[in-house]
Design a protein around this motif. Sequence first.
Motif, PDB file in Angstrom:
ATOM      1  N   VAL A   1       3.479   9.155   2.366  1.00 42.75           N
ATOM      2  CA  VAL A   1       1.964   9.208   2.396  1.00 42.75           C
ATOM      3  C   VAL A   1       1.429   7.941   2.418  1.00 42.75           C
ATOM      4  O   VAL A   1       1.644   7.193   1.380  1.00 42.75           O
ATOM      5  N   HIS A   2       0.696   7.696   3.385  1.00 40.26           N
ATOM      6  CA  HIS A   2       0.109   6.424   3.334  1.00 40.26           C
ATOM      7  C   HIS A   2      -1.680   6.786   3.325  1.00 40.26           C
ATOM      8  O   HIS A   2      -2.196   7.435   4.081  1.00 40.26           O
ATOM      9  N   PRO A   3      -2.096   6.222   2.223  1.00 43.90           N
ATOM     10  CA  PRO A   3      -3.631   6.381   1.906  1.00 43.90           C
ATOM     11  C   PRO A   3      -4.564   6.135   3.284  1.00 43.90           C
ATOM     12  O   PRO A   3      -4.292   5.026   3.780  1.00 43.90           O
ATOM     13  N   ALA A   4      -5.341   6.805   3.525  1.00 45.94           N
ATOM     14  CA  ALA A   4      -6.545   6.398   4.459  1.00 45.94           C
ATOM     15  C   ALA A   4      -7.154   5.344   4.062  1.00 45.94           C
ATOM     16  O   ALA A   4      -7.200   5.037   2.928  1.00 45.94           O
ATOM     17  N   ASN A   5      -7.368   4.664   5.042  1.00 41.69           N
ATOM     18  CA  ASN A   5      -8.449   3.517   4.862  1.00 41.69           C
ATOM     19  C   ASN A   5      -7.743   2.351   3.952  1.00 41.69           C
ATOM     20  O   ASN A   5      -8.121   1.299   3.946  1.00 41.69           O
ATOM     21  N   GLU A   6      -6.442   2.347   4.070  1.00 41.56           N
ATOM     22  CA  GLU A   6      -5.569   1.282   3.492  1.00 41.56           C
ATOM     23  C   GLU A   6      -5.019   0.656   4.751  1.00 41.56           C
ATOM     24  O   GLU A   6      -4.426   1.502   5.611  1.00 41.56           O
ATOM     25  N   PRO A   7      -4.840  -0.795   4.813  1.00 41.59           N
ATOM     26  CA  PRO A   7      -4.259  -1.302   6.158  1.00 41.59           C
ATOM     27  C   PRO A   7      -2.646  -1.108   6.178  1.00 41.59           C
ATOM     28  O   PRO A   7      -2.029  -0.795   4.884  1.00 41.59           O
ATOM     29  N   PHE A   8      -2.101  -0.949   7.281  1.00 39.66           N
ATOM     30  CA  PHE A   8      -0.677  -0.482   7.276  1.00 39.66           C
ATOM     31  C   PHE A   8      -0.179  -1.581   7.803  1.00 39.66           C
ATOM     32  O   PHE A   8      -0.390  -2.382   8.837  1.00 39.66           O
ATOM     33  N   VAL A   9       0.942  -1.930   7.055  1.00 35.51           N
ATOM     34  CA  VAL A   9       1.887  -3.386   7.244  1.00 35.51           C
ATOM     35  C   VAL A   9       2.722  -2.955   8.371  1.00 35.51           C
ATOM     36  O   VAL A   9       3.812  -2.082   7.694  1.00 35.51           O
ATOM     37  N   VAL A  10       2.524  -3.417   9.727  1.00 31.24           N
ATOM     38  CA  VAL A  10       3.440  -3.117  10.828  1.00 31.24           C
ATOM     39  C   VAL A  10       4.643  -3.596  10.480  1.00 31.24           C
ATOM     40  O   VAL A  10       6.019  -2.673  11.018  1.00 31.24           O
ATOM     41  N   SER A  11       5.131  -4.516   9.907  1.00 29.69           N
ATOM     42  CA  SER A  11       6.390  -4.892   9.938  1.00 29.69           C
ATOM     43  C   SER A  11       7.122  -4.465   8.942  1.00 29.69           C
ATOM     44  O   SER A  11       8.407  -4.342   8.754  1.00 29.69           O
TER      45      SER A  11
ATOM     46  N   ASN B   1      -0.003  -2.018  16.574  1.00 29.95           N
ATOM     47  CA  ASN B   1       0.233  -3.429  16.536  1.00 29.95           C
ATOM     48  C   ASN B   1      -0.730  -4.071  15.533  1.00 29.95           C
ATOM     49  O   ASN B   1      -1.481  -3.286  15.035  1.00 29.95           O
ATOM     50  N   VAL B   2      -0.245  -5.282  15.230  1.00 27.46           N
ATOM     51  CA  VAL B   2      -0.948  -6.026  13.870  1.00 27.46           C
ATOM     52  C   VAL B   2      -2.332  -6.175  14.796  1.00 27.46           C
ATOM     53  O   VAL B   2      -2.450  -6.821  15.873  1.00 27.46           O
ATOM     54  N   GLY B   3      -3.145  -5.807  13.881  1.00 26.61           N
ATOM     55  CA  GLY B   3      -4.831  -6.263  14.272  1.00 26.61           C
ATOM     56  C   GLY B   3      -5.385  -4.979  14.977  1.00 26.61           C
ATOM     57  O   GLY B   3      -6.534  -4.983  15.148  1.00 26.61           O
ATOM     58  N   SER B   4      -4.521  -3.973  15.190  1.00 27.48           N
ATOM     59  CA  SER B   4      -5.488  -2.785  16.154  1.00 27.48           C
ATOM     60  C   SER B   4      -5.574  -1.708  15.103  1.00 27.48           C
ATOM     61  O   SER B   4      -5.118  -1.306  13.902  1.00 27.48           O
ATOM     62  N   HIS B   5      -6.765  -1.293  15.444  1.00 27.70           N
ATOM     63  CA  HIS B   5      -7.338   0.114  14.902  1.00 27.70           C
ATOM     64  C   HIS B   5      -7.275   1.256  15.815  1.00 27.70           C
ATOM     65  O   HIS B   5      -7.599   1.299  16.863  1.00 27.70           O
TER      66      HIS B   5
END
Length: 258
Positions: A85-95, A238-242
């Motif tokens: 589960v990844h919280p909505a609105n929290e950035p996701f670490v692509v790596s 990708n890093v930086g993408s929304h």
Amino acid sequence: MKHIHACADTIERAVGDRTAIGRLTADFPDLTLDDGYAIQDEVARRRLARGERIIGAKLGLTSRAKQVQMSVAQPMYGRLFSEGVHPANEPFVVSSLIHPRVEPEIVFVMKDRLAGPGVTAGDVIAATKYVCCGLEIIDSRYSDFSFTAADVVADNTSEAKIVMGSVMLDPAGIDLGLIGLLLEVDGEQVATAAGAATMGHPAEAVALLANWLGSRGSAIEPGWCIYSGGLTAAVPLNVGSHITATFGHLGSVTVRGV
Ligand code: 0L1
Ligand code: MG
């Protein structure tokens, strides 16, 4: 015996090392779909033993767009775990993953137990507490997302993370087949679809799951969330993408890669 434990070891190593592997079927060409589920079962058993919890299930490859993208033309299922589960609105670490992709889905949160045979889409609607929108962040453990049906089933259908929208609706009051979807990456439209892209109606996919689980002596349990399958092809995270999915009635959900 089709090397179930060795294949489970290989999948777990790929997850742990965050390093893509070749297809299991390259080494074991006679691996069947049932073997794939046996490997998925074995990895799940190990995850549960380590303290993870099952919080639901996911359908894979339930839309034509996904089947064409992955060159695998058959629906399948996997498990969803508490760690995912990844919280909505929290950035996701692509790596944190190998090569994540994102796909928009309609999510069912269940109030009643459901097990086949004979479960219908109507039964699913009646057993659902609410529906919401979601993004699934998938991460194939195979190089270039290249796999057969048996491979991807063994890999828990590329399960990695889930993000859920906040609008919760009673599915009895809306036609989920006619719900529209707009998928945007960095504000640019990349795909549109309707709920019907998933087997004509997303509740049909959940009914299929209940019938599959019933045939294996299992069930959809109360409280589970069910990701009914990507409505469009998945897009790279990708890093930086929304990446934002906006649905009719169900609101929107975004993931931002960092
Ligand atoms: O949720 C999915 O549709 C994933 C199943 C197929 C695997 C993939 O696209 O990586
Ligand atoms: Mg999916």
